[in-house]
Design an enzyme around this catalytic site. Structure first.
Site, PDB file in Angstrom:
ATOM      1  N   SER A   4       0.841  -1.108   0.197  1.00  0.00           N
ATOM      2  CA  SER A   4       0.153   0.084   0.072  1.00  0.00           C
ATOM      3  C   SER A   4       0.953   1.284  -0.029  1.00  0.00           C
ATOM      4  O   SER A   4       1.591   1.420  -1.065  1.00  0.00           O
ATOM      5  CB  SER A   4      -0.869   0.102   1.074  1.00  0.00           C
ATOM      6  OG  SER A   4      -1.994   0.948   1.107  1.00  0.00           O
ATOM      7  N   ASP A   9      -9.034  -4.544  -5.840  1.00  0.00           N
ATOM      8  CA  ASP A   9      -8.604  -3.575  -5.167  1.00  0.00           C
ATOM      9  C   ASP A   9      -9.481  -2.243  -5.102  1.00  0.00           C
ATOM     10  O   ASP A   9      -9.468  -1.707  -6.224  1.00  0.00           O
ATOM     11  CB  ASP A   9      -6.914  -3.172  -5.303  1.00  0.00           C
ATOM     12  CG  ASP A   9      -6.399  -2.226  -4.345  1.00  0.00           C
ATOM     13  OD1 ASP A   9      -7.122  -1.572  -3.532  1.00  0.00           O
ATOM     14  OD2 ASP A   9      -5.376  -2.349  -4.304  1.00  0.00           O
ATOM     15  N   HIS A  11      -6.938  -5.402  -1.722  1.00  0.00           N
ATOM     16  CA  HIS A  11      -5.796  -4.516  -1.439  1.00  0.00           C
ATOM     17  C   HIS A  11      -5.109  -5.105  -0.367  1.00  0.00           C
ATOM     18  O   HIS A  11      -3.857  -4.879  -0.173  1.00  0.00           O
ATOM     19  CB  HIS A  11      -6.366  -3.124  -1.025  1.00  0.00           C
ATOM     20  CG  HIS A  11      -5.386  -2.120  -0.375  1.00  0.00           C
ATOM     21  ND1 HIS A  11      -4.716  -1.545  -1.557  1.00  0.00           N
ATOM     22  CD2 HIS A  11      -5.044  -1.555   0.656  1.00  0.00           C
ATOM     23  CE1 HIS A  11      -3.802  -0.708  -0.852  1.00  0.00           C
ATOM     24  NE2 HIS A  11      -4.033  -0.540   0.393  1.00  0.00           N
TER      25      HIS A  11
END
Length: 316
Positions: free
Chosen positions: A185, A231, A263
């Site tokens: 991320s 995601d 994600h």
């Protein structure tokens, strides 16, 4: 390589003294056999030279890889670990170092991994022993705060690399010239920032990366961009795909889009992420072309791969 007489050749027996310059029939025969053997050995050495040179990579670690070996939950190396307190470091928040227990193979390449926004080291800890058991020193870190943005996480990745190679208790096990970065991320966005700031890095792998900067034409580090088709936080259309497409065309690069993934898929043990991360790190940190087979030809879509793009063959 030792050279031997051809099988069945009998060494010369002691004989009566002869005048200098005289040769018996047996002497001529043995001389011819030795000459032929030497010539044959020379031809064999010549024929083997390319393969011998190809295998003579001082950075190769571990046995010849197979699909089974890089998909396994552990590689061939036993792994030890040591905790690093945030109180003894500067520039990042401490973490855990995983490393091959044995020192028989010399030094290893190293990778530092950052977690994502609001996350801690524990969210990416599974990568530590999994990568280390394949022959790397791996440092999973905490960031200064859980809210740090990608640029800050990039600086922290580099600070952790510097600590690992200069001050850590395992610094003698690390080859400071063979380093890479990974992150999830915002940590993935941070891995791009780190590669931009330190072009000498050998590999970068952003995992479902997030960054407000979408273009990275300045990168010189071989980069594997990993996205997830489901995601909703860093959608591939606005993050991983633009990251990949903006990388220089001349750069060794790849884009792996995970199928049926979110994600947060990189936060738990995942064989597809591990398989291609190991292959990428081996290929570019260790310059181990034995792993090229898993990257080129490009992997085809499968139950776990929605899409894979890249440039083959690799040039580095």
């Amino acid at each position: 390589m030792q050279q031997h007489l051809p099988a069945g050749t009998i060494p010369p027996r002691p004989s009566r003294p002869r005048r200098a310059g005289t040769f018996t029939g047996r002497s001529r025969t043995l001389t011819g056999l030795v000459t032929a053997a030497a010539a044959t050995a020379g031809l064999l050495l010549t024929g083997l030279a390319p393969g011998a040179q190809a295998a003579d990579n001082p950075y190769e670690r571990g046995p010849a890889p197979t699909h089974a070996s890089i998909e396994a939950s552990r590689g061939s190396y036993a792994v030890s670990q040591t905790s690093v307190s945030s109180l003894v470091v500067s520039g990042f928040g401490g973490g855990t170092i995983y490393y091959p227990t044995s020192t028989a193979d010399g030094t290893f390449g190293a990778v530092v991994i950052s977690p994502g926004f609001t996350a801690y080291e524990s969210s990416i800890a599974w990568l530590g022993p999994r990568l280390a058991s394949q022959g790397f020193v791996v440092f999973t870190i905490d960031t200064n705060t859980t809210l740090d943005q990608p640029a800050s996480r990039g600086r922290q990745l580099l600070a952790a690399l510097d600590y690992l190679t200069e001050r850590s208790s395992v610094r003698s096990r690390v080859d400071s010239g063979r380093l890479g970065v990974m992150g999830h991320s915002m940590g993935g966005g941070g891995s791009l920032e780190a590669a931009k700031d330190r072009p000498s890095l050998k590999a970068a792998i952003p995992l479902t990366g997030w960054n407000t900067d979408k273009t990275w034409p300045e990168l010189r580090t071989p980069t594997l961009v990993v996205g997830a088709d489901g995601d909703s936080i860093a959608p591939v259309a606005t993050h991983s795909e633009p990251f990949y497409e903006s990388l220089p065309g001349s750069l060794d690069k790849a884009y792996l889009e995970l199928r049926g993934a979110s994600h947060f898929t990189p936060n738990t043990s995942d064989t597809t992420i591990a398989k291609y991360s190991i292959s990428w790190l081996k290929r570019f940190i260790d310059d181990d072309t034995r792993y090229e087979q898993f990257l080129c030809p490009l992997p085809r879509p499968s139950l776990t791969i929605a899409e894979y793009r890249g440039n083959c063959p690799h040039t580095a």
